[in-house]
Design a protein around this motif. Structure first.
Motif, PDB file in Angstrom:
ATOM      1  N   SER A  58       1.234  -0.972  -0.304  1.00 32.42           N
ATOM      2  CA  SER A  58       0.098  -0.157   0.089  1.00 32.42           C
ATOM      3  C   SER A  58       0.755   1.185   0.241  1.00 32.42           C
ATOM      4  N   SER A  59       0.767   2.324  -0.637  1.00 36.64           N
ATOM      5  CA  SER A  59       1.092   3.253  -0.728  1.00 36.64           C
ATOM      6  C   SER A  59       0.008   4.886   0.131  1.00 36.64           C
ATOM      7  N   PHE A  60      -0.350   3.926   0.756  1.00 42.67           N
ATOM      8  CA  PHE A  60      -1.724   5.004   1.319  1.00 42.67           C
ATOM      9  C   PHE A  60      -0.727   5.510   2.734  1.00 42.67           C
ATOM     10  N   CYS A  61      -1.098   6.003   3.636  1.00 39.75           N
ATOM     11  CA  CYS A  61      -0.184   6.304   5.235  1.00 39.75           C
ATOM     12  C   CYS A  61      -0.552   7.475   5.234  1.00 39.75           C
ATOM     13  N   LYS A  62      -1.189   7.471   6.850  1.00 33.73           N
ATOM     14  CA  LYS A  62      -1.870   8.134   7.679  1.00 33.73           C
ATOM     15  C   LYS A  62      -0.282   9.281   8.528  1.00 33.73           C
ATOM     16  N   GLY A  75       0.479  15.621  -1.879  1.00 37.40           N
ATOM     17  CA  GLY A  75      -1.173  15.759  -2.893  1.00 37.40           C
ATOM     18  C   GLY A  75      -0.607  15.369  -4.216  1.00 37.40           C
ATOM     19  N   ARG A  76       1.048  14.658  -4.717  1.00 39.23           N
ATOM     20  CA  ARG A  76       1.217  14.300  -5.934  1.00 39.23           C
ATOM     21  C   ARG A  76       1.905  12.881  -6.038  1.00 39.23           C
ATOM     22  N   ALA A  77       1.944  12.134  -4.501  1.00 37.65           N
ATOM     23  CA  ALA A  77       1.791  10.937  -4.550  1.00 37.65           C
ATOM     24  C   ALA A  77       0.586  10.028  -5.206  1.00 37.65           C
ATOM     25  N   VAL A 103       8.726 -10.204   2.292  1.00 37.53           N
ATOM     26  CA  VAL A 103       8.436  -9.122   3.294  1.00 37.53           C
ATOM     27  C   VAL A 103       6.910  -8.287   2.677  1.00 37.53           C
ATOM     28  N   LEU A 104       6.051  -8.000   3.821  1.00 35.68           N
ATOM     29  CA  LEU A 104       4.812  -7.643   2.967  1.00 35.68           C
ATOM     30  C   LEU A 104       5.232  -6.010   3.749  1.00 35.68           C
ATOM     31  N   GLN A 105       4.887  -4.789   2.523  1.00 33.60           N
ATOM     32  CA  GLN A 105       5.548  -3.772   3.317  1.00 33.60           C
ATOM     33  C   GLN A 105       4.463  -2.875   2.467  1.00 33.60           C
ATOM     34  N   GLY A 106       4.036  -1.858   3.890  1.00 32.83           N
ATOM     35  CA  GLY A 106       2.842  -0.698   3.183  1.00 32.83           C
ATOM     36  C   GLY A 106       3.600   0.832   4.355  1.00 32.83           C
ATOM     37  N   GLY A 107       2.639   1.771   3.508  1.00 31.92           N
ATOM     38  CA  GLY A 107       2.259   2.428   4.581  1.00 31.92           C
ATOM     39  C   GLY A 107       1.560   2.149   5.360  1.00 31.92           C
ATOM     40  N   GLU A 108       1.314   3.190   6.506  1.00 34.39           N
ATOM     41  CA  GLU A 108       0.667   2.868   8.105  1.00 34.39           C
ATOM     42  C   GLU A 108      -0.613   3.350   6.883  1.00 34.39           C
ATOM     43  N   ASP A 109      -1.224   2.229   6.356  1.00 34.97           N
ATOM     44  CA  ASP A 109      -3.239   2.484   5.949  1.00 34.97           C
ATOM     45  C   ASP A 109      -4.020   1.634   6.776  1.00 34.97           C
ATOM     46  N   TYR A 304       4.866   3.263  -5.742  1.00 34.68           N
ATOM     47  CA  TYR A 304       5.751   3.485  -4.035  1.00 34.68           C
ATOM     48  C   TYR A 304       6.981   3.969  -4.189  1.00 34.68           C
ATOM     49  N   SER A 305       6.915   5.448  -4.572  1.00 32.71           N
ATOM     50  CA  SER A 305       8.062   6.000  -4.384  1.00 32.71           C
ATOM     51  C   SER A 305       8.305   6.854  -2.666  1.00 32.71           C
ATOM     52  N   LEU A 306       9.387   6.426  -2.308  1.00 29.79           N
ATOM     53  CA  LEU A 306       9.566   7.105  -1.341  1.00 29.79           C
ATOM     54  C   LEU A 306      11.049   7.723  -1.118  1.00 29.79           C
TER      55      LEU A 306
END
Ligand code: 5AD
Ligand code: FES
Length: 346
Positions: A58-62, A75-77, A103-109, A304-306
């Motif tokens: 996920s690329s959603f993150c709180k 806002g551009r992500a 490895v399941l990685q994501g933003g804090e979604d 997923y652009s960190l």
């Protein structure tokens, strides 16, 4: 041998003065440091490199970490989340390519509740029973970590980012705290996860004092894994005008950590490969023993652009697999055909 290198090796420890000195090493001294770290790594793991297939769910993150490209204020992500079906398929493809860890990685979604994650972990474990599942989903409650551990997740990665209070405040918004971050890591370890912490080398405002604190924190936590990659600027973050960290300092830090933690699982990160086309190889030759190829569907990779210019954006899982195996072979190492748990004799 170089006296400082010898001391770090012998004492499994480093003084502040020594830490300052290693970052000022000449090229020749650095070679001695890398060579010793490499020797220690070979002593612990032989010439085995462990692959961990990364699925960016996920690329959603709180959260709103100032350095990170998927922070909520960007806002551009472009945002996406993978379905349970797609996550499981990525892992099955990984298994067929010879991976034994996902490895399941994501933003804090918040979509990925305990219920949802229990289902996903359970399914992967049923479909790939000889594989380990690592989670990297940020800060959650102790209860949540416990539930996911009981759902048979094996490992958890949560970089602490910096162990210096003031530095932590400069990298994160006020509602995040180092205290909570550390608590999460101790909870994870107590619950029984193989636990990974870590930092970015060269993050904005980082000093040698910060890194010294990081090492002391790690000596207390005794993590099973340590994730170290260079900080890389992202153009749509508040840190866009800071320069990226250096390959050199990242390699020095990897080596120092290898000398202090002979058995720790230490990846040569994608970020290191992004700053230098040979970065991952150099990481291995400086004491790293893990690589984390990307198993995410090619269609979501760019989202997923960190950080900027990440490598392997267009390559299918199978292509990265062949590429990495060749790279490992070329420097005289081999891919291990096992889960590569902490402390298991190779
Ligand atoms: N450069 C390098 N690494 C980054 N991370 C987040 N943003 C960046 C960046 N700009 C790292 C953080 C996080 C991990 C998943 O990615 O250390 O813990
Ligand atoms: Fe992805 Fe080399 S690892 S192309």
């Amino acid at each position: 041998m170089n006296e400082i290198v010898e001391n770090i090796y012998k004492n499994r420890n480093i003084s502040f003065e020594e830490l300052k000195a290693v970052f000022d090493f000449s090229e020749e001294e650095r070679e001695e440091l890398f060579s010793k770290a490499r020797q220690v790594s070979i002593n612990s793991f032989g010439k085995n490199i462990y692959l961990r297939g990364l699925v960016e769910i996920s690329s959603f993150c709180k959260n709103d970490c100032f350095y990170c490209g998927i922070r909520k204020s960007n806002g551009r992500a472009e945002r996406y989340r993978l379905s349970e079906e797609v996550i499981s398929e990525c892992c099955r493809i990984g298994r067929s390519l010879g991976f034994y860890t996902f490895v399941l990685q994501g933003g804090e979604d918040e979509y990925f509740t305990d219920e949802v994650m229990e289902r996903i972990v359970g399914r992967i474990k049923r479909e790939c029973p000889d594989c380990a599942v690592t989670l990297s989903l940020g800060e959650r409650s102790a209860e949540s970590y416990k539930r996911l551990f009981e759902a048979s997740a094996d490992r958890y990665l949560l970089r602490h980012e910096t162990a210096d209070e003031n530095h932590y405040k400069k990298l994160h918004p006020g509602y995040m705290s180092l205290k909570n971050r550390k608590e999460c890591l101790y909870n994870l370890k107590n619950i029984g996860y193989q636990t990974g912490c870590g930092i970015m080398a060269g993050s904005p405002f980082q000093t040698v004092e910060c890194i010294y604190e990081d090492i002391k924190f790690m000596q207390d936590l005794q993590p099973h894994m340590i994730g170290i990659g260079p900080y890389i600027t992202h153009k749509d973050t508040p840190f866009k005008d800071f320069k990226s960290g250096s390959v050199k300092d990242t390699l020095v830090l990897l080596s120092v950590l290898r000398l202090i933690f002979p058995k720790v699982l230490l990846p040569a990160t994608t970020a290191l490969g992004t700053l230098d086309p040979m970065g991952r190889e150099k990481g291995i030759l400086a004491g790293a023993n893990v690589l984390m190829p990307n198993l995410s569907p090619v269609g979501v990779r760019k989202k997923y652009s960190l950080y900027d210019n990440k490598i392997c954006m267009g390559e299918e899982a199978a292509e990265c697999n062949v590429c990495l195996r060749n790279r490992i072979k070329r420097i005289g190492y081999r891919v291990a055909n096992c889960r590569g748990d902490y402390g298991v004799k190779y």
